[in-house]
Design an enzyme around this catalytic site. Structure first.
Site, mmCIF file in Angstrom:
data_model
loop_
_atom_site.group_PDB
_atom_site.id
_atom_site.type_symbol
_atom_site.label_atom_id
_atom_site.label_comp_id
_atom_site.label_asym_id
_atom_site.label_seq_id
_atom_site.Cartn_x
_atom_site.Cartn_y
_atom_site.Cartn_z
ATOM 1 N N GLU A 243 0.892 -1.164 0.000
ATOM 2 C CA GLU A 243 0.000 0.000 0.000
ATOM 3 C C GLU A 243 0.921 1.202 0.000
ATOM 4 O O GLU A 243 1.715 1.370 0.923
ATOM 5 C CB GLU A 243 -0.907 -0.090 1.243
ATOM 6 C CG GLU A 243 -2.040 0.885 1.225
ATOM 7 C CD GLU A 243 -1.717 2.083 2.078
ATOM 8 O OE1 GLU A 243 -1.116 3.027 1.532
ATOM 9 O OE2 GLU A 243 -2.053 2.065 3.259
ATOM 10 N N CYS A 280 -2.085 7.913 4.912
ATOM 11 C CA CYS A 280 -2.198 7.487 3.503
ATOM 12 C C CYS A 280 -3.421 8.114 2.850
ATOM 13 O O CYS A 280 -3.494 8.240 1.644
ATOM 14 C CB CYS A 280 -2.343 5.971 3.417
ATOM 15 S SG CYS A 280 -1.320 5.057 4.546
#
Lengths: 505, 505
Positions: A243, A280
């Site tokens: 990720e 994120c």
């Protein structure tokens, strides 16, 4: 998130060095533990996951002190992260107990079928094998030693080797000790969990180790792609769930500006500056209508960010990368500073909101679309909703995409209906009238998305669907009843919901 | 299967050249068709899959004639393959109508939760995008133009570009025309399905096309790995589902030889020689007990294979590869011919069974463990069941692993129980007292397995689970009811079984 710097391991807890195995020893122990661990029943594995949660809670005070010290994050945030980490383990224990992740399918024999009889075929998911997990810098607990990747791999039945993030070695070591106590108390082989510390070389060594069968990573695009490349050089390919980076576009539709523009702008800046912007899902790019109402939003956002103070970033390297990323934006012709807060020391730089011309979103220009990890936001204006679609279609894959709209406005509804199919192709999660920071650990959550948000869009790294990443299906054809795994047996000793001839029981 | 030869496209049906787009045109059309195709309801998409089956059936006679001519396979086999192909499409239509493949999960909002409320989060699977499918040489229908990869990608909502196998261009073109009629009759955009012919370069061009989002391939290890490597060079990585090679080990336990040894040996040779041995699941390696009963089995197998005649292989190149592979076995010290049938012409070589010493299974020797595509089987003897485990653990990943045992023998049962966990780690399907050739298209089937059986063990290329390969999850957070996709709406207009807060409705 973005953290391409090498961070030198700093102080390590006394005695921790001697308790850490090297990569080869850790993967060998994981292989040795695999047979016994994957043979655990749902009840046993569920109890083990809960024991991990209990042991972390038992050391909670010490873990919080060290995590605050090592990360610079406030105590309230770290306390919340401990709760998120243990809650996640307990939730996954529930899924494991239900056995739903085993995805059992049974097609009973049809001995009288013409022209050919059908054999008895039963399917279940089995764990892949030892999994390498990389701790993240920005979540010293929830995405690190006992975080989402570890919890999902353990839930799937895979032994785990964690490479702790060098920015919080002591926190990682304390959590690793708690997990190790749970392994011992549960009577499992030691290799079910190992913790190693080290730099980039250690990570590469782990990824190319032939005994590792999958990788979970949360970090920068540079770091993630390096692991993907290393894994691509293996003789036997393995899944790499990296990720990586996302700028999480937010589209403000005109109707959304008919309400309280100040409150909307303040909420935007609140999401942008939360945790020094080190998420994120930080909203790095916002599309705002041209015109007076958009101007009002921008003035309010400028005031809000000007009032915001810097917070300590996770590492000096991350603060330097932020300084370099914001300097690049500031030095680009056409980009102007809408508002800038105040720095609070060397590694607590000022949050800032920029306005950039839409032309900078052109495909061959990454100035605005490269993630700047931290509290740096770019606003791009648009004249007409019709102009939005091509701009969104040009964006790279994202973790999230957000729409702000007036639910009562038919114009907004029509625009949103046109945006949705485009956003679905670009992002793993679509939000309305909210902000992307804050990722719920649930059954329906998707924390994933098309490349480069992740290296594998077919899954999520948050939520119970994450368990399925570490499994593969096996079919049993005419295997005698006494030899069938419990999950597929006729007497269904684990009480699973199973798909019989395609229909759920 | 193994077919590393380049096969020059032979005669192509009149007019077919002009109807075939080039790769770039096909992928562009697929992108254009994607939005409309993925928006189809379960009923519409299900009806379309059934229309494809109907159109293939309408042209069945012509397709069978051409497929027999181009493949050399007998009419009965090809007729069966047509039924398998249309049956698969209809089965997938049923899955699509049920909507189970959408995997809907709903975590309702918890506005009063403390310390933070929970947003409304809803998840469904969406199709990845245009999929490239490579027709296989050995299944001109069931693994080619309208075969498993095409059916599963279409079921998932992905437009498909098929590169037809050059060994059966006319068959492929006829099937492509049938699909195209179904596309037109269903009112779908033409780009939902395209068919291109060409060699290796065309295939590479397709895999690296940035508009392609996934690849399905059945073929040789060389061909599959070349595609995996080509895909690894893409800027944006995509899933590559390459089903490559397997020698499908069979373990005969001592008790299995207490019964009718002749019948068992005859069944083995029957599976080995079926379709000239040109199946991915052909039993290439058999472990047989030492001693008199094993000797008797081997003599019977030798007699059966000596009585067997060669059948035409699919292409001259495949026949040449078979000749080269069997010559290599024959020329290896310690390997002896147990029995050899009769050739039936240049490209219909003799089936053969070898006996090889166990030492040749050493890790660094591929003589016995490399697939020889065709009716070539190797038997390895063992003295003790305990010797089997290390030999099986050394094998590469396989599509299938088979155990023959006496269900009434406690010694066999104990041996089988010890073998099962090892076989689970090596293969996608485990069979008892049967033969691996013949892959049922069902819900519980797994036609997959660890590398190099496939490039991605997390899935299957046969059976309804195959649909999930071409999807990824998207979460919808607080999306207004009117804008939610049908699949996740509260009123559940498609009547789906959904997971609410983790529990199935």
């Amino acid at each position: 998130m973005s953290d391409s710097q090498t961070i030198a391991a700093t102080s390590v807890i006394a005695g921790a060095d001697s308790e850490q195995p090297d990569v080869a020893a850790a993967t060998a122990a994981a292989v040795e533990a695999f047979a016994a661990y994957r043979a655990t029943s749902p009840a046993e594995r569920g109890a083990f996951l809960e024991a991990v949660a209990d042991e972390i809670e038992a050391d909670k005070d010490a873990i919080i002190v060290e995590a605050v010290r090592e990360s610079g994050l406030p105590e309230g945030r770290i306390t919340g992260e401990v709760g998120r980490t243990t809650g996640q383990l307990r939730m996954f224990a529930g899924v494991v107990r239900s056995g739903d992740h085993l995805g059992v399918r049974i097609d009973p024999a049809l001995p009288d079928r013409a022209p050919l009889p059908r054999a008895d075929i039963r399917q279940r998911m089995v764990p892949l094998g030892p999994v390498a997990v990389f701790g993240a810098s920005n979540f010293p607990l929830a995405f690190s030693t006992a975080g989402g990747d570890t919890a999902s791999a353990l839930a799937a039945g895979c032994p785990v080797v964690v490479k702790g993030h060098p920015a919080h070695p002591v926190t990682g070591t304390l959590v690793a000790r708690a997990i190790t106590r749970a392994v011992q108390a549960s009577g499992l082989p030691a290799g079910v969990f190992s913790f190693v510390l080290g730099g980039i070389e250690t990570g590469q060594e782990l990824v190319v180790d032939p005994r590792i069968t999958a990788v979970g990573f949360t970090g920068s695009r540079g770091g993630g792609l390096a692991l993907v490349r290393a894994a691509a050089g293996r003789e036997v390919p393995i899944p790499v769930y990296a990720e990586m980076s996302s700028i999480n576009p937010v589209v403000v539709l005109p109707g959304a500006l008919d309400g309280d523009v100040d409150a909307l702008a303040t909420a935007y800046v609140g999401s942008l500056t939360l945790g020094a912007g080190q998420f994120c899902t930080n909203p790095g790019l916002l599309f705002l209508p041209s015109g007076e109402q958009g101007d009002a939003f921008l003035r309010a956002a400028g005031r809000a960010v000007t009032d915001a103070a810097g917070q300590p970033m996770l590492t000096p390297g991350i603060a330097e990368a932020y300084a370099s990323g914001t300097a690049s934006l500031r030095g680009t012709e056409g980009i102007r500073v809408v508002g800038e807060g105040s720095a609070a020391g060397d590694h607590a730089p000022a949050p800032v909101v920029y306005e950039a011309p839409a032309e900078l979103l052109a495909l061959d220009d990454n100035t605005v679309t490269d993630e700047v990890f931290g509290a740096s936001g770019v606003v791009v204006r648009y004249d007409d909703v019709a102009d939005l679609l091509p701009r969104l279609e040009q964006l790279e894959g994202q973790l999230t995409a957000t729409v702000h709209a007036d639910p009562a406005s038919s114009a907004d509804a029509a625009a949103a209906a046109a945006l949705l199919p485009v956003l679905e192709l670009r992002a793993g999660r679509i939000l309305f009238n909210g902000w992307p920071t804050g990722v719920e650990v649930g059954h329906a959550m998707v924390h994933g998305g098309p490349y480069p948000a992740t290296s594998d869009s077919r899954t999520t790294s948050v939520g119970s669907l994450a368990i399925e990443r570490f499994q593969r299906p096996v079919a049993y054809q005419d295997v005698p009843a006494a030899l069938q795994p419990e999950a597929v047996r006729d007497d269904n000793p684990w009480g699973l919901r199973r798909r019989i001839d395609g229909d759920l029981e």
